[in-house]
Design a protein around this motif. Structure first.
Motif, PDB file in Angstrom:
ATOM      1  N   ALA A 123     -77.381  64.624 -34.414  1.00 30.02           N
ATOM      2  CA  ALA A 123     -78.262  64.735 -35.693  1.00 30.02           C
ATOM      3  C   ALA A 123     -79.292  64.039 -36.040  1.00 30.02           C
ATOM      4  O   ALA A 123     -78.527  63.001 -35.378  1.00 30.02           O
ATOM      5  CB  ALA A 123     -76.801  65.596 -36.417  1.00 30.02           C
ATOM      6  N   PRO A 124     -80.472  64.231 -36.444  1.00 33.22           N
ATOM      7  CA  PRO A 124     -80.786  63.081 -37.633  1.00 33.22           C
ATOM      8  C   PRO A 124     -80.350  61.759 -37.601  1.00 33.22           C
ATOM      9  O   PRO A 124     -79.752  61.925 -38.068  1.00 33.22           O
ATOM     10  CB  PRO A 124     -82.200  63.485 -38.286  1.00 33.22           C
ATOM     11  CG  PRO A 124     -81.595  64.562 -38.488  1.00 33.22           C
ATOM     12  CD  PRO A 124     -80.760  65.078 -37.745  1.00 33.22           C
ATOM     13  N   ALA A 125     -80.689  60.412 -37.858  1.00 31.10           N
ATOM     14  CA  ALA A 125     -79.831  59.520 -38.329  1.00 31.10           C
ATOM     15  C   ALA A 125     -80.023  59.414 -39.533  1.00 31.10           C
ATOM     16  O   ALA A 125     -81.306  60.121 -40.444  1.00 31.10           O
ATOM     17  CB  ALA A 125     -80.177  57.826 -37.542  1.00 31.10           C
ATOM     18  N   ALA A 126     -78.699  59.358 -40.407  1.00 29.53           N
ATOM     19  CA  ALA A 126     -79.495  58.916 -42.241  1.00 29.53           C
ATOM     20  C   ALA A 126     -79.982  58.681 -42.387  1.00 29.53           C
ATOM     21  O   ALA A 126     -80.249  57.289 -41.774  1.00 29.53           O
ATOM     22  CB  ALA A 126     -77.663  59.404 -43.037  1.00 29.53           C
TER      23      ALA A 126
END
Lengths: 127, 251
Positions: B26-29
């Protein structure tokens, strides 16, 4: 000896800081010096006649003769501030016998500001 | 037919392999756009801890100096609680700003994309700071003013006007007029929160001056109701000071 002096200084600073903090917390509504003798402390054993959880200050009425009529009216801090120090609205009730330490009112006024109270079961609470 | 079947099977196998492969991370926040000021905060009292400057360091106009001298505060130097002129006691008026932040009770900051809300435990008062909108040149006159803010790097800069002139700026009785203009720079200072407040008010101050207020983190959680009314004040005065006071009218 030197070490002892350093400790004394550090202790003094902590005590002073605590005193400043307590005085700020207790007297957000009013300063105490214009109505109480802050240089004097009185400790008595008395019967609670009323304990009113109200603003601006919680009120503690006591009788030294064991009666139900308030002979001396004492103030504490505001409800949230003394709650942070362990007081609750039911910590004492009329008829309880407590030992209370307070600064008395100036010019003989039958009032005071509580320093601490020891409940009948030995719980010590600071105002 | 056989060739078509083989092609379809190969495509299906490719889809199946893709479906069974390890999912992409998942893309980093994204990093928060601004520092987090949210939480509960308690004023740090005492000199050096973030209080209002001494009166002789504030550039008072002759009007403000005379008014300050005439006031009878309920605490501090020259206190006269029984005869105080403090509007927050005499009339149980709201403290106004920034005095309420000096009260030794906590406030909570709630930060959203459009507003920052400041909720004071004392008397359940609150103000809102609208973000990224222009200041109203003629706002309603209120106890807590009209505040707008914007981020400048890690600092929330708040501009406020529209303050009712009957409040004191602090418990000493520091006065102001309805032309009070505050510019606040709110920023984290280590674990603490700093409010650098610049006061401008030509009627009360000969030049702008700045107070540095420091607030330390306080345990979060439920706020305690602590509403104080004129009836509470009159009851206290009757019981402790033997004063029979009718409900006063602010003049």
């Amino acid at each position: 000896m030197r070490r002892s002096n350093r400790w004394d200084l550090g202790f003094g600073i902590r005590v002073l800081g605590f005193a400043v903090l307590m005085s700020t917390s207790a007297f957000a509504h009013h300063g105490a010096a214009s109505i109480y003798d802050m240089g004097k402390e009185t400790t008595i054993k008395a019967t609670v006649t009323e304990f009113v959880w109200t603003n601006p200050h919680v009120e503690l009425g006591i009788s030294t003769s064991g009666g139900a009529t308030t002979e001396l009216l004492l103030e504490l801090g505001s409800p949230p501030n003394i709650r942070n120090r362990g007081w609750t609205s039911r910590v004492v009730k009329a008829g309880d016998v407590v030992t209370v330490t307070f600064h008395p009112g100036l010019r003989g006024a039958k009032i005071g500001i509580v320093v601490k109270m020891i409940t009948a079961d030995g719980k010590e609470l600071h105002a | 037919m056989t060739r078509a079947f083989l092609v379809l099977s190969a495509v299906a196998a490719l889809f199946a392999a893709a479906a069974c492969s390890k999912p992409a991370a998942a893309p980093a926040a994204p990093a928060p756009a601004h520092p987090n000021l949210s939480g509960s905060w308690l004023p740090v009292g005492g000199r050096g801890g973030g209080t209002m400057p001494p009166a002789n360091e504030i550039p008072l106009t002759p009007w403000a100096a005379a008014k300050l001298k005439a006031e009878r505060p309920a605490q501090g130097e020259n206190q006269d609680f029984p005869n105080t002129t403090d509007p927050s006691l005499k009339y149980a008026d709201p403290n106004g700003y920034p005095r309420i932040s000096l009260h030794p009770m906590r406030f909570k900051l709630i930060q959203t994309d459009d507003y920052v809300y400041q909720l004071w435990e004392y008397n359940q008062n609150w103000r809102q700071i609208a973000l990224n909108v222009p200041q109203d040149p003629d706002p309603p006159i209120t106890w807590y003013g009209n505040a707008v803010g914007k981020w400048e790097g890690d600092t929330l800069v708040v501009d406020s006007i529209g303050y009712k002139d009957s409040t004191w700026l602090d418990a000493r009785g520091l006065p102001h007029t309805q032309d009070l203009h505050l510019t606040e720079r709110i920023h984290r200072m280590g674990e603490n929160l700093a409010f650098d407040i610049t006061f401008e008010d030509p009627g009360a101050f000969t030049k702008p001056w700045t107070a540095h207020l420091i607030f330390k983190p306080s345990p979060d959680g439920s706020m305690t109701e602590n509403i104080y009314t004129i009836s509470d004040e009159l009851r206290f005065r009757e019981r402790f000071l033997n004063q029979k006071v009718n409900i006063p009218i602010r003049r």
